[in-house]
Design an enzyme around this catalytic site. Structure first.
Site, PDB file in Angstrom:
ATOM      1  N   TYR A   4       0.876  -1.181   0.000  1.00 12.19           N
ATOM      2  CA  TYR A   4       0.000   0.000   0.000  1.00 12.19           C
ATOM      3  C   TYR A   4       0.902   1.217   0.000  1.00 12.19           C
ATOM      4  CZ  TYR A   4      -3.430   3.378   1.799  1.00 12.19           C
ATOM      5  OH  TYR A   4      -4.256   4.466   1.980  1.00 12.19           O
TER       6      TYR A   4
ATOM      7  N   ASP B 295       9.308   2.598  -0.475  1.00 17.23           N
ATOM      8  CA  ASP B 295       8.289   3.230   0.353  1.00 17.23           C
ATOM      9  C   ASP B 295       8.619   2.892   1.801  1.00 17.23           C
ATOM     10  OD1 ASP B 295       6.111   3.940   1.873  1.00 17.23           O
ATOM     11  OD2 ASP B 295       4.650   3.434   0.322  1.00 17.23           O
TER      12      ASP B 295
ATOM     13  N   LYS C 122       5.250   9.225   8.749  1.00 15.07           N
ATOM     14  CA  LYS C 122       5.077   8.701  10.108  1.00 15.07           C
ATOM     15  C   LYS C 122       6.139   9.216  11.090  1.00 15.07           C
ATOM     16  CE  LYS C 122       2.315   4.786   8.536  1.00 15.07           C
ATOM     17  NZ  LYS C 122       0.928   5.018   8.907  1.00 15.07           N
TER      18      LYS C 122
END
Ligand code: HOZ
Length: 433
Positions: free
Chosen positions: A145, A240, A273
């Protein structure tokens, strides 16, 4: 509303005005059933819900809270920054400091651009990869994702896996016609894709440790081959690291692979994050020649009113300052390992099929006899049993992700007592599974 607890009352109010009662689907508890806990406040490794019940938090805002909630140095930095202004839409010195700090920790980066969410970072990285190479095709892997940009919402993990709808409605086929989806860890498929389409591939984007199909590592031979094929065919390898960056190790997952594959580094990295420490902040970066294709220097457009926000950058900088301290990751890894080993031992003594893995402060587990290597294998996990486990832990004050396909996170604030209490709760729940 006699008989309803405060979480029920809030959920009912929320559903009247917010689709599903939540601003991000997995929070709604639809996969596991029951009422989401509405958080009132959090401190260290704990949060308290609307009824004042305390939980040991293994989500940590889905990764950012690596120091736990309300770390004093971070709070102080945020309060100080807020007094000076919330947003300027003009550059600040703190943005430079954060960019310098990120580049100092991740050797593959020469330049970074700050944005506000992982989705924005992923979407912008793809546009840049296409712009820099002049090619259209992007390769992604099933179960990974990369945020909810249209071109990346194909056979994706996270909430899309949870709700059994891996490709979103509202994404026209034309928009994803240049997105090639391959099986994670499948060497033959990546070889074939490059053999056939190598000259058209702009980039390969990968979660090096996929945290959106729980926790699945890219194998070392697979990662090495992705690197070789990208280099040979002039495609960019995009990591990612929204979840893994500054979380599995100070240098992210790429530093773990660099320790296993001599000279290894990705061409571009997507981050989020932990670098925001809980504030909306993300980034993407890479080599200077690629990054200089971005506006205002180059032809690839990308912008944002809140990009490099002064309060968010203060939060990120204070967080990075803490995790850089000597021994931080050794202690965090040991804690996470103790949790994972303890859960494995408890499951084994209860005769529950269980396989778990962790790196740094990130972990995952499956109610399966072995660790899966790809999305299809992950999907064989026992959903009904997971739901029983989830609610059993929740009832005992332990909060893990309310979905089978999400990784978990341990913070520096979790104590040995928290881990022991978690294992005691797990023992009771496993015994009844
Ligand atoms: N995308 C997150 C799960 N991988 C969920 C974010 C949230 O609900 O806050």
């Amino acid at each position: 509303m006699a008989g309803m607890d405060h979480n029920d009352v809030l959920f009912s109010r929320a559903r009247a005005v917010i689709p599903g009662g939540v601003n991000s689907p997995v929070r709604a508890f639809r996969a596991v059933g029951g009422t989401p806990r509405f958080v009132q406040r959090a401190q260290g490794p704990h949060f308290w819900d609307a009824d004042g019940r305390r939980y040991i938090d293994y989500i940590g805002s889905w990764g950012p809270m690596i120091l736990g909630h309300g770390h004093p140095a971070v709070l102080e930095a945020v309060q100080k920054a807020a007094l000076d202004g919330f947003s300027f839409g003009a550059p600040t010195e703190r943005e430079i400091e954060l960019a310098e700090a990120i580049i100092a920790l991740v050797p593959s980066l020469e330049m970074v651009r700050l944005v506000s969410s992982g989705t924005e970072a992923g979407m912008s990285a793809i546009r840049l990869a296409r712009g820099a190479t002049g090619r259209k095709t992007i390769v992604k892997f099933e179960g990974c994702y990369h945020g909810h940009a249209d071109a990346l919402l194909v056979k994706a993990g996270s909430g899309l896996a949870t709700f059994g709808n891996p490709t979103s409605a509202g994404v026209p086929p034309e928009v994803v016609q240049h997105t090639m989806v391959l099986e994670y860890n499948n060497l033959a498929q990546i070889e074939a894709a490059f053999a056939e389409h190598g000259a058209d591939i702009a980039c390969v984007i990968i979660e090096p440790i996929a945290g959106n199909m729980n926790f699945v590592r890219a194998s070392v031979p697979f990662m090495a081959r992705c690197r070789e094929l990208c280099s040979r065919h002039g495609a960019l390898l995009v990591f990612d690291e929204v979840m893994t960056g500054f979380r599995v190790a100070l240098g992210g997952a790429q530093s773990v692979y660099a320790g296993l594959i001599p000279g290894f580094e990705p061409d571009m990295t997507v981050m989020g994050k932990v670098i925001g420490g809980g504030m909306p902040l993300a980034a993407f970066g890479g080599k200077r020649a690629v990054m200089e294709q971005l506006a205002p220097l180059g032809p690839v457009y990308q912008a944002g009113t809140l990009s490099g926000n002064p309060v968010a950058t203060a939060c990120g900088l204070a967080t990075l300052a803490e995790i850089r301290k000597p021994g931080f990751f050794d202690a965090l890894s040991a804690k996470t390992r103790a949790l994972v080993n303890g859960l494995t031992a408890e499951a084994e003594s209860a005769g529950v099929p269980f396989a778990a893995d962790c790196e740094g402060g990130m972990f995952g587990f499956f109610l399966l006899p072995g660790l899966p290597q790809n999305y299809a294998a992950v999907m064989k996990s026992d959903g009904a049993r997971f739901n029983t486990l989830f609610h059993g832990l929740l009832d005992r004050g332990v909060y893990i992700a309310p979905a089978l396909y999400e990784a978990g996170f341990v913070s520096a604030a979790h104590t040995d007592e928290d881990i022991a209490a978690t294992l005691a709760a797990a023992r009771e729940v496993f015994a009844a599974l």
